[in-house]
Design a protein around this motif. Sequence first.
Motif, PDB file in Angstrom:
ATOM      1  N   ASP A  68      -4.320   3.486  -6.720  1.00 22.37           N
ATOM      2  CA  ASP A  68      -3.167   3.244  -7.589  1.00 22.37           C
ATOM      3  C   ASP A  68      -1.990   2.586  -6.653  1.00 22.37           C
ATOM      4  O   ASP A  68      -0.731   2.883  -7.272  1.00 22.37           O
ATOM      5  CB  ASP A  68      -2.549   4.690  -7.822  1.00 22.37           C
ATOM      6  N   ASP A  69      -2.366   1.931  -5.618  1.00 26.07           N
ATOM      7  CA  ASP A  69      -1.236   1.098  -4.997  1.00 26.07           C
ATOM      8  C   ASP A  69      -0.836   0.192  -6.160  1.00 26.07           C
ATOM      9  O   ASP A  69      -1.724  -0.413  -6.831  1.00 26.07           O
ATOM     10  CB  ASP A  69      -1.960   0.387  -3.853  1.00 26.07           C
ATOM     11  N   ARG A  70       0.571  -0.307  -5.917  1.00 27.39           N
ATOM     12  CA  ARG A  70       0.902  -1.064  -6.838  1.00 27.39           C
ATOM     13  C   ARG A  70       0.183  -2.628  -6.997  1.00 27.39           C
ATOM     14  O   ARG A  70      -0.051  -3.140  -8.245  1.00 27.39           O
ATOM     15  CB  ARG A  70       2.430  -1.404  -6.795  1.00 27.39           C
ATOM     16  N   THR A  71      -0.116  -3.202  -5.993  1.00 26.68           N
ATOM     17  CA  THR A  71      -0.569  -4.532  -6.059  1.00 26.68           C
ATOM     18  C   THR A  71      -1.979  -4.288  -6.699  1.00 26.68           C
ATOM     19  O   THR A  71      -2.484  -5.008  -7.445  1.00 26.68           O
ATOM     20  CB  THR A  71      -0.834  -5.087  -4.647  1.00 26.68           C
ATOM     21  N   VAL A  72      -2.945  -3.229  -6.004  1.00 25.78           N
ATOM     22  CA  VAL A  72      -4.320  -3.064  -6.635  1.00 25.78           C
ATOM     23  C   VAL A  72      -4.073  -2.878  -8.021  1.00 25.78           C
ATOM     24  O   VAL A  72      -4.896  -3.521  -8.989  1.00 25.78           O
ATOM     25  CB  VAL A  72      -4.940  -1.870  -5.780  1.00 25.78           C
ATOM     26  N   ALA A  73      -3.203  -1.910  -8.566  1.00 29.44           N
ATOM     27  CA  ALA A  73      -3.295  -1.706  -9.833  1.00 29.44           C
ATOM     28  C   ALA A  73      -2.910  -2.999 -10.611  1.00 29.44           C
ATOM     29  O   ALA A  73      -3.247  -3.135 -11.922  1.00 29.44           O
ATOM     30  CB  ALA A  73      -2.076  -0.953  -9.995  1.00 29.44           C
ATOM     31  N   HIS A  74      -2.160  -3.789 -10.127  1.00 26.70           N
ATOM     32  CA  HIS A  74      -1.745  -4.941 -10.862  1.00 26.70           C
ATOM     33  C   HIS A  74      -3.154  -5.931 -11.033  1.00 26.70           C
ATOM     34  O   HIS A  74      -3.119  -6.467 -11.820  1.00 26.70           O
ATOM     35  CB  HIS A  74      -0.744  -5.919  -9.991  1.00 26.70           C
ATOM     36  N   LEU A  75      -3.771  -6.063  -9.917  1.00 31.83           N
ATOM     37  CA  LEU A  75      -4.923  -6.932  -9.814  1.00 31.83           C
ATOM     38  C   LEU A  75      -5.788  -6.359 -10.834  1.00 31.83           C
ATOM     39  O   LEU A  75      -6.560  -7.088 -11.635  1.00 31.83           O
ATOM     40  CB  LEU A  75      -5.698  -6.997  -8.438  1.00 31.83           C
ATOM     41  N   LEU A  76      -5.978  -5.107 -11.186  1.00 28.71           N
ATOM     42  CA  LEU A  76      -7.076  -4.460 -11.988  1.00 28.71           C
ATOM     43  C   LEU A  76      -6.538  -4.616 -13.318  1.00 28.71           C
ATOM     44  O   LEU A  76      -7.289  -4.532 -14.224  1.00 28.71           O
ATOM     45  CB  LEU A  76      -7.245  -3.060 -11.674  1.00 28.71           C
TER      46      LEU A  76
END
Length: 442
Positions: A124-132
């Motif tokens: 749920d890190d913001r960058t990871v969430a954006h990628l997903l």
Amino acid sequence: MDRSLTPDQLELFEKGFAARSANRLMQNAVTQTPVDDVALDRRVVTGIDHSVSHHLDDWKVTNQKKSGRCWMFAGLNLLRVGAARKLGVKDFEFSQNYLLWWDKFERANHFLEAVVETSDREVDDRTVAHLLSDPIGDGGQWNMFVALVAKHGLVPKSAMPETHSSSATRAMNLALKTLLRQGARDLRALAAEGVAAQRECKREVLAAIHRVLSIHLGTPPQRFLWQWEDKDKEFHRDGWLTPAQFAASYAQLPLEDYVCLVHDPRESSPVGRTFTVQYLGNVVDAPPVVYLNAPMELLKRLTMTAIVDGEPVWFGCDVSKMSRSDVGVWDAALYDYAGVYDAPFTMDKADRLLHHETQMTHAMLFTGVDVVDGSPRRWRVENSWGAEKADRGFWTMNDSWFGEYVFEIAVRRSALPPELAAALDQPPIVLPAWDPMGALAD
């Protein structure tokens, strides 16, 4: 006003609405008629003359249909002008399906490498969430188009024609997104075992992606026989060519010499600086997507000059704002929403970017400009939505709309003022992955 809505407050709102006859009149109109038909400013529509002083296009428009490939279509439309001239034909199209195949495959690899790089972060890190959130959409940017052509070349449409899924990508994209998110789960689970184990897993995911793309789009040709008849009925044959050879022969513009200028008026984005966006791109190890922030007047002047000198201009914009497809018009004051709703609409371009009200959503090609006393008054635009809308698919943009809703153009580096050309050599400011300037045109 209290923290929560109360019956007394609701009663005041209702009485305030009923007290103005204009509100009831608008209610009667909008409940029976689309609001854009009510808000349309007829003075703007009737005041637009679709003619322009400088007009390049004498070809038919293309049609991306139910896909988000506008950026790719616009890039190929730019290149097909010179290709048609060299071939001696009236109309010519490069294969959009060929570049779509390679964009999807390269973008899958780009996404999986980003997952490997961020696999030590929480999901749920913001960058990871954006990628997903969208691992493989259809949209893109100018630099992404250039990266595809540089690595994979081009082929004529006859060598890899459209398929059902290239023209309607939804079902294919659903399968690709599921496989990539599933692959992200597996790659993240292997983080403790090291990058080598993750890359082996990535190979298996990419093999599945390759199968899906080949089933939906066909297999990209490695070689093809190229022959044609020109407009004078003369027959020509080049023989067997690779995509790289075809691009070298018929892509008449030096794409590597083009730069992307943007207009980003936010205070955090200084003019004369380059920017990039984390994890934005499609081809791993290609040059990064880099923008140069410039004044709007410069974007207009460079676009006008290119057209006057005989070259169309690729651009990205927020296409949905102040747009009317039946007449093919864009104007910054096309709809009087303030008059319909009796409410102010006061955000400027910077406010809209900051508050998620705007971003680049579509890419097209400028093919004409109406110049009055050395300044542009309106613009002619080649869209990729087919010939049924506007003037056989060509739209008219008033200059007011350019200033508010155009975000970027691709121009030759040699056209830039010296101080801006020098700025391209500076290290770019890195924006986060979710910044609106990283939006993809589709």
